[in-house]
Design a protein around this motif. Structure first.
Motif, PDB file in Angstrom:
ATOM      1  N   LEU A 193      36.117  50.844  48.011  1.00  0.00           N
ATOM      2  CA  LEU A 193      35.823  50.208  49.289  1.00  0.00           C
ATOM      3  C   LEU A 193      35.499  51.272  50.334  1.00  0.00           C
ATOM      4  O   LEU A 193      36.209  52.271  50.457  1.00  0.00           O
ATOM      5  N   SER A 194      34.432  51.024  51.082  1.00  0.00           N
ATOM      6  CA  SER A 194      34.073  51.917  52.184  1.00  0.00           C
ATOM      7  C   SER A 194      34.922  51.570  53.404  1.00  0.00           C
ATOM      8  O   SER A 194      35.663  50.582  53.411  1.00  0.00           O
ATOM      9  N   ARG A 195      34.801  52.366  54.444  1.00  0.00           N
ATOM     10  CA  ARG A 195      35.525  52.100  55.701  1.00  0.00           C
ATOM     11  C   ARG A 195      35.141  50.714  56.252  1.00  0.00           C
ATOM     12  O   ARG A 195      35.994  49.961  56.697  1.00  0.00           O
ATOM     13  N   ASP A 196      33.847  50.390  56.192  1.00  0.00           N
ATOM     14  CA  ASP A 196      33.390  49.076  56.661  1.00  0.00           C
ATOM     15  C   ASP A 196      33.958  47.944  55.801  1.00  0.00           C
ATOM     16  O   ASP A 196      34.303  46.882  56.317  1.00  0.00           O
ATOM     17  N   ASN A 197      34.044  48.176  54.490  1.00  0.00           N
ATOM     18  CA  ASN A 197      34.625  47.157  53.606  1.00  0.00           C
ATOM     19  C   ASN A 197      36.079  46.898  53.954  1.00  0.00           C
ATOM     20  O   ASN A 197      36.536  45.747  53.969  1.00  0.00           O
ATOM     21  N   TRP A 198      36.822  47.979  54.227  1.00  0.00           N
ATOM     22  CA  TRP A 198      38.240  47.820  54.603  1.00  0.00           C
ATOM     23  C   TRP A 198      38.362  47.034  55.897  1.00  0.00           C
ATOM     24  O   TRP A 198      39.228  46.164  56.033  1.00  0.00           O
ATOM     25  N   GLU A 199      37.483  47.299  56.839  1.00  0.00           N
ATOM     26  CA  GLU A 199      37.495  46.557  58.118  1.00  0.00           C
ATOM     27  C   GLU A 199      37.196  45.080  57.870  1.00  0.00           C
ATOM     28  O   GLU A 199      37.827  44.201  58.443  1.00  0.00           O
ATOM     29  N   ALA A 200      36.221  44.805  56.993  1.00  0.00           N
ATOM     30  CA  ALA A 200      35.874  43.411  56.679  1.00  0.00           C
ATOM     31  C   ALA A 200      37.056  42.690  56.043  1.00  0.00           C
ATOM     32  O   ALA A 200      37.335  41.525  56.376  1.00  0.00           O
TER      33      ALA A 200
END
Length: 117
Positions: free
Chosen positions: A19-26
């Motif tokens: 998971l990317s940083r954006d994925n974690w935020e999502a």
């Protein structure tokens, strides 16, 4: 916790999952929205007495399907007994009755579509 476990997997089906940083935020936002949905959803939808309950308890559909399977087994058994005893079946009469049932269902299914009075 599930996303973290999948992200940290070094083998198995999730070994290449990252998971990317954006994925974690999502995922973080989605988890909060999931709980918000429970607040705004009417209680009769959220508070279910059984897992198959919607407006009604769908366990009755499962019961009906089991009863159909039991009936099919009984029919198979009886047909086999008739075959062994060399008793002929009146297939034409059966086909007429089954055809009428198909026609009745088609009529009801058509009425079930919008636009009919």
């Amino acid at each position: 916790m599930i996303a973290k476990a999948a992200n940290e997997a070094d083998d198995g089906p999730f070994k290449d999952f990252r998971l990317s940083r954006d994925n974690w935020e999502a995922i973080h936002v989605a988890s909060w929205l999931h709980d918000c949905g429970k607040v705004t959803t009417p209680e009769f939808i959220v508070d279910k007495a059984t897992k198959l309950e919607t407006i009604y308890d769908r366990i009755h559909e499962i019961r009906m399907r089991v009863e159909v399977i039991k009936r099919e087994e009984e029919i198979r058994f009886l047909r086999q007994a008739l075959n062994i005893a060399a008793i002929p079946l009146n297939e034409e009469s059966l086909n007429v009755a089954l055809s009428q049932l198909d026609d009745d269902f088609e009529f009801i299914a058509n009425l079930n579509q919008g636009g009919y009075i």
